[in-house]
Motif scaffolding. Structure first.
Motif, PDB file in Angstrom:
ATOM      1  N   CYS A  57     -16.111   1.908   2.009  1.00  0.00           N
ATOM      2  CA  CYS A  57     -15.698   0.518   1.929  1.00  0.00           C
ATOM      3  C   CYS A  57     -16.290  -0.338   3.036  1.00  0.00           C
ATOM      4  O   CYS A  57     -16.249  -1.555   2.963  1.00  0.00           O
ATOM      5  CB  CYS A  57     -14.176   0.416   1.945  1.00  0.00           C
ATOM      6  SG  CYS A  57     -13.419   1.080   3.433  1.00  0.00           S
ATOM      7  N   LYS A  94     -14.384  -2.783  -9.241  1.00  0.00           N
ATOM      8  CA  LYS A  94     -13.408  -3.021  -8.185  1.00  0.00           C
ATOM      9  C   LYS A  94     -14.089  -3.781  -7.063  1.00  0.00           C
ATOM     10  O   LYS A  94     -15.132  -3.362  -6.558  1.00  0.00           O
ATOM     11  CB  LYS A  94     -12.838  -1.707  -7.643  1.00  0.00           C
ATOM     12  CG  LYS A  94     -11.770  -1.921  -6.557  1.00  0.00           C
ATOM     13  CD  LYS A  94     -11.179  -0.603  -6.081  1.00  0.00           C
ATOM     14  CE  LYS A  94     -10.087  -0.859  -5.031  1.00  0.00           C
ATOM     15  NZ  LYS A  94      -9.495   0.416  -4.539  1.00  0.00           N
ATOM     16  N   ILE A  96     -13.881  -5.260  -3.268  1.00  0.00           N
ATOM     17  CA  ILE A  96     -13.160  -5.109  -2.011  1.00  0.00           C
ATOM     18  C   ILE A  96     -13.865  -5.886  -0.901  1.00  0.00           C
ATOM     19  O   ILE A  96     -15.063  -6.167  -0.978  1.00  0.00           O
ATOM     20  CB  ILE A  96     -13.044  -3.627  -1.585  1.00  0.00           C
ATOM     21  CG1 ILE A  96     -14.432  -3.030  -1.335  1.00  0.00           C
ATOM     22  CG2 ILE A  96     -12.274  -2.816  -2.598  1.00  0.00           C
ATOM     23  CD1 ILE A  96     -14.395  -1.652  -0.693  1.00  0.00           C
ATOM     24  N   ASP A  97     -13.112  -6.221   0.123  1.00  0.00           N
ATOM     25  CA  ASP A  97     -13.665  -6.794   1.346  1.00  0.00           C
ATOM     26  C   ASP A  97     -14.292  -5.646   2.126  1.00  0.00           C
ATOM     27  O   ASP A  97     -13.602  -4.697   2.511  1.00  0.00           O
ATOM     28  CB  ASP A  97     -12.536  -7.456   2.133  1.00  0.00           C
ATOM     29  CG  ASP A  97     -13.023  -8.188   3.386  1.00  0.00           C
ATOM     30  OD1 ASP A  97     -13.900  -7.641   4.081  1.00  0.00           O
ATOM     31  OD2 ASP A  97     -12.487  -9.273   3.682  1.00  0.00           O
ATOM     32  N   THR A 100     -12.470  -5.146   5.719  1.00  0.00           N
ATOM     33  CA  THR A 100     -11.083  -4.672   5.791  1.00  0.00           C
ATOM     34  C   THR A 100     -10.775  -3.555   4.801  1.00  0.00           C
ATOM     35  O   THR A 100      -9.737  -2.908   4.907  1.00  0.00           O
ATOM     36  CB  THR A 100     -10.110  -5.833   5.521  1.00  0.00           C
ATOM     37  OG1 THR A 100     -10.255  -6.254   4.153  1.00  0.00           O
ATOM     38  CG2 THR A 100     -10.387  -7.013   6.440  1.00  0.00           C
ATOM     39  N   CYS A 101     -11.626  -3.354   3.818  1.00  0.00           N
ATOM     40  CA  CYS A 101     -11.449  -2.380   2.740  1.00  0.00           C
ATOM     41  C   CYS A 101     -10.355  -2.794   1.756  1.00  0.00           C
ATOM     42  O   CYS A 101     -10.027  -2.035   0.845  1.00  0.00           O
ATOM     43  CB  CYS A 101     -11.128  -0.983   3.266  1.00  0.00           C
ATOM     44  SG  CYS A 101     -12.330  -0.353   4.445  1.00  0.00           S
ATOM     45  N   ARG A 102      -9.802  -3.958   1.907  1.00  0.00           N
ATOM     46  CA  ARG A 102      -8.738  -4.400   1.020  1.00  0.00           C
ATOM     47  C   ARG A 102      -9.309  -4.997  -0.262  1.00  0.00           C
ATOM     48  O   ARG A 102     -10.364  -5.638  -0.234  1.00  0.00           O
ATOM     49  CB  ARG A 102      -7.871  -5.443   1.721  1.00  0.00           C
ATOM     50  CG  ARG A 102      -7.090  -4.899   2.903  1.00  0.00           C
ATOM     51  CD  ARG A 102      -6.324  -5.997   3.613  1.00  0.00           C
ATOM     52  NE  ARG A 102      -5.563  -5.469   4.749  1.00  0.00           N
ATOM     53  CZ  ARG A 102      -4.910  -6.233   5.620  1.00  0.00           C
ATOM     54  NH1 ARG A 102      -4.938  -7.559   5.487  1.00  0.00           N
ATOM     55  NH2 ARG A 102      -4.247  -5.674   6.619  1.00  0.00           N
ATOM     56  N   PRO A 103      -8.616  -4.796  -1.385  1.00  0.00           N
ATOM     57  CA  PRO A 103      -9.088  -5.384  -2.641  1.00  0.00           C
ATOM     58  C   PRO A 103      -9.009  -6.903  -2.593  1.00  0.00           C
ATOM     59  O   PRO A 103      -8.129  -7.480  -1.948  1.00  0.00           O
ATOM     60  CB  PRO A 103      -8.113  -4.807  -3.680  1.00  0.00           C
ATOM     61  CG  PRO A 103      -6.893  -4.443  -2.912  1.00  0.00           C
ATOM     62  CD  PRO A 103      -7.361  -4.023  -1.566  1.00  0.00           C
ATOM     63  N   LYS A 105      -8.180  -9.974  -4.707  1.00  0.00           N
ATOM     64  CA  LYS A 105      -7.543 -10.376  -5.946  1.00  0.00           C
ATOM     65  C   LYS A 105      -7.946 -11.800  -6.313  1.00  0.00           C
ATOM     66  O   LYS A 105      -8.241 -12.619  -5.458  1.00  0.00           O
ATOM     67  CB  LYS A 105      -6.023 -10.263  -5.851  1.00  0.00           C
ATOM     68  CG  LYS A 105      -5.369 -11.179  -4.837  1.00  0.00           C
ATOM     69  CD  LYS A 105      -3.861 -10.976  -4.852  1.00  0.00           C
ATOM     70  CE  LYS A 105      -3.171 -11.894  -3.844  1.00  0.00           C
ATOM     71  NZ  LYS A 105      -1.698 -11.723  -3.874  1.00  0.00           N
ATOM     72  N   HIS A 187      -5.175  -5.473  -7.586  1.00  0.00           N
ATOM     73  CA  HIS A 187      -5.830  -4.295  -7.013  1.00  0.00           C
ATOM     74  C   HIS A 187      -7.335  -4.461  -6.914  1.00  0.00           C
ATOM     75  O   HIS A 187      -8.057  -3.504  -6.615  1.00  0.00           O
ATOM     76  CB  HIS A 187      -5.495  -3.068  -7.852  1.00  0.00           C
ATOM     77  CG  HIS A 187      -4.023  -2.825  -8.011  1.00  0.00           C
ATOM     78  ND1 HIS A 187      -3.222  -2.382  -6.985  1.00  0.00           N
ATOM     79  CD2 HIS A 187      -3.195  -3.013  -9.074  1.00  0.00           C
ATOM     80  CE1 HIS A 187      -1.982  -2.280  -7.404  1.00  0.00           C
ATOM     81  NE2 HIS A 187      -1.921  -2.658  -8.661  1.00  0.00           N
ATOM     82  N   GLY A 188      -7.838  -5.667  -7.178  1.00  0.00           N
ATOM     83  CA  GLY A 188      -9.267  -5.934  -7.096  1.00  0.00           C
ATOM     84  C   GLY A 188     -10.050  -5.495  -8.310  1.00  0.00           C
ATOM     85  O   GLY A 188     -11.276  -5.529  -8.296  1.00  0.00           O
TER      86      GLY A 188
END
Length: 317
Positions: A57, A94, A96-97, A100-103, A105, A187-188
């Protein structure tokens, strides 16, 4: 609130622009049944390789050219197939950033690609794979493929890598098959239903994509924001060769280019846009499931247009 209850599910129709897209309800993604004898491809690493998939990520997904056949977010839908024949393809992306590894949305994801015979909607006369187009076969496809994919032909159009011509041009027709935009869920994830793309001179089989962030869905469409990613998704050679045995792909006489010879794919597996594929090994015609995680920097702007004008790298500001 479930994904189906989100406001982007509302049905609307109309003409769209890059920063204002009018929502048109899309049919829910129909899962492709693949059964036993499933083949897997597109693992992380050089050229795909083998082994379990692992999301890296922290790595940005490669930026590439927009190409000459992009039409600004013309259709807000997940099922982009329309009347196109071909191997059913369920595509899950999917987003993601990458920091940050965050999805991410509610990011708007565009996809567009050619049909089974290499023709792009909106540009049917100009498409490289189409009759009479630059690099096309000069007539309706017929016969069988010319064997193992070959390198870039010496008479292929020159110009920017992956552009397929002299740069961005206005659409020449009103068709919009195999084009669509949809918003990622909490969840991206975003799911599309389409067909396995065909090929045209000088390029390996691929799907174009853009990711827009910072905008919002209104009663008239998606407004504001910017494009943080312009890229392409790629298919491994085994799957492409298998597709060439199925109709209508088997009727194409257009030369093919291998993944390793493609001028855009960077040979870096998932980070370069290589899809992970799942399909029945001896019956790809039943359908293919393709997945990929796209790492983006939502604060950057990457339109992909500098490639078209000859700059050595995509735009980033």
């Amino acid at each position: 609130m479930t994904d189906d209850e989100q406001p982007q599910e509302a049905a609307h129709t109309g003409e769209l622009t890059r920063r204002k897209v009018v929502a048109a309800g899309g049919a829910a993604l129909a899962a492709v049944t693949v059964g036993g004898g499933v083949a897997f491809a597109g693992q992380p690493g050089k050229g795909g390789g083998a082994g379990p998939a692992r999301e890296e990520c922290y790595r940005l997904t490669a930026e590439t050219t927009e190409g000459p056949y992009y039409i600004d977010a013309d259709k807000i839908r997940r099922n982009v197939t329309e009347d196109r024949e071909g191997i059913p393809l369920a595509l899950r992306v999917k987003v993601i950033d990458s920091d940050t590894c965050r999805p991410l949305k509610h990011a708007a994801v565009d996809i567009w690609h050619c049909d089974a015979l290499g023709i792009y909607s909106g540009y049917e006369d100009a498409s490289q794979g189409g009759p009479g187009g630059p690099g096309g076969p000069g007539g309706e496809p017929g016969g069988t493929p010319t064997g193992t994919p070959t390198g870039i032909p010496t008479d292929a159009p020159t110009g920017p890598p992956g552009g397929g011509g002299p740069g961005k041009t206005d659409p020449t027709d009103d068709n919009r098959y195999l084009r669509g935009t949809w918003l990622t869920d909490a969840h991206g994830h975003v799911d599309f239903r389409t067909v396995f793309p065909g090929w045209y001179r000088g390029r390996a089989v691929h799907i174009h994509t853009k990711v827009h962030v910072g905008g919002k869905l209104t009663e008239t469409g998606y407004e504001g924001g910017h494009t943080c990613h312009t890229g392409q998704f790629f298919f491994d050679e085994a799957a492409v060769l298998a597709s060439a045995e199925a109709e209508p792909y088997s009727t194409s006489t257009t030369e093919r280019t291998t993944l390793t010879e493609d001028t855009i794919y960077d040979q870096n597996g998932i980070s370069g846009g290589l899809l992970r594929l799942r399909y029945k090994k001896d019956d790809i015609a039943r359908g293919v499931v393709a997945t990929i995680t796209v790492g983006v920097d939502p604060d950057e702007t990457n339109e992909g247009q500098d490639w078209v004008t000859g700059s050595p790298s995509p735009s980033a500001s």
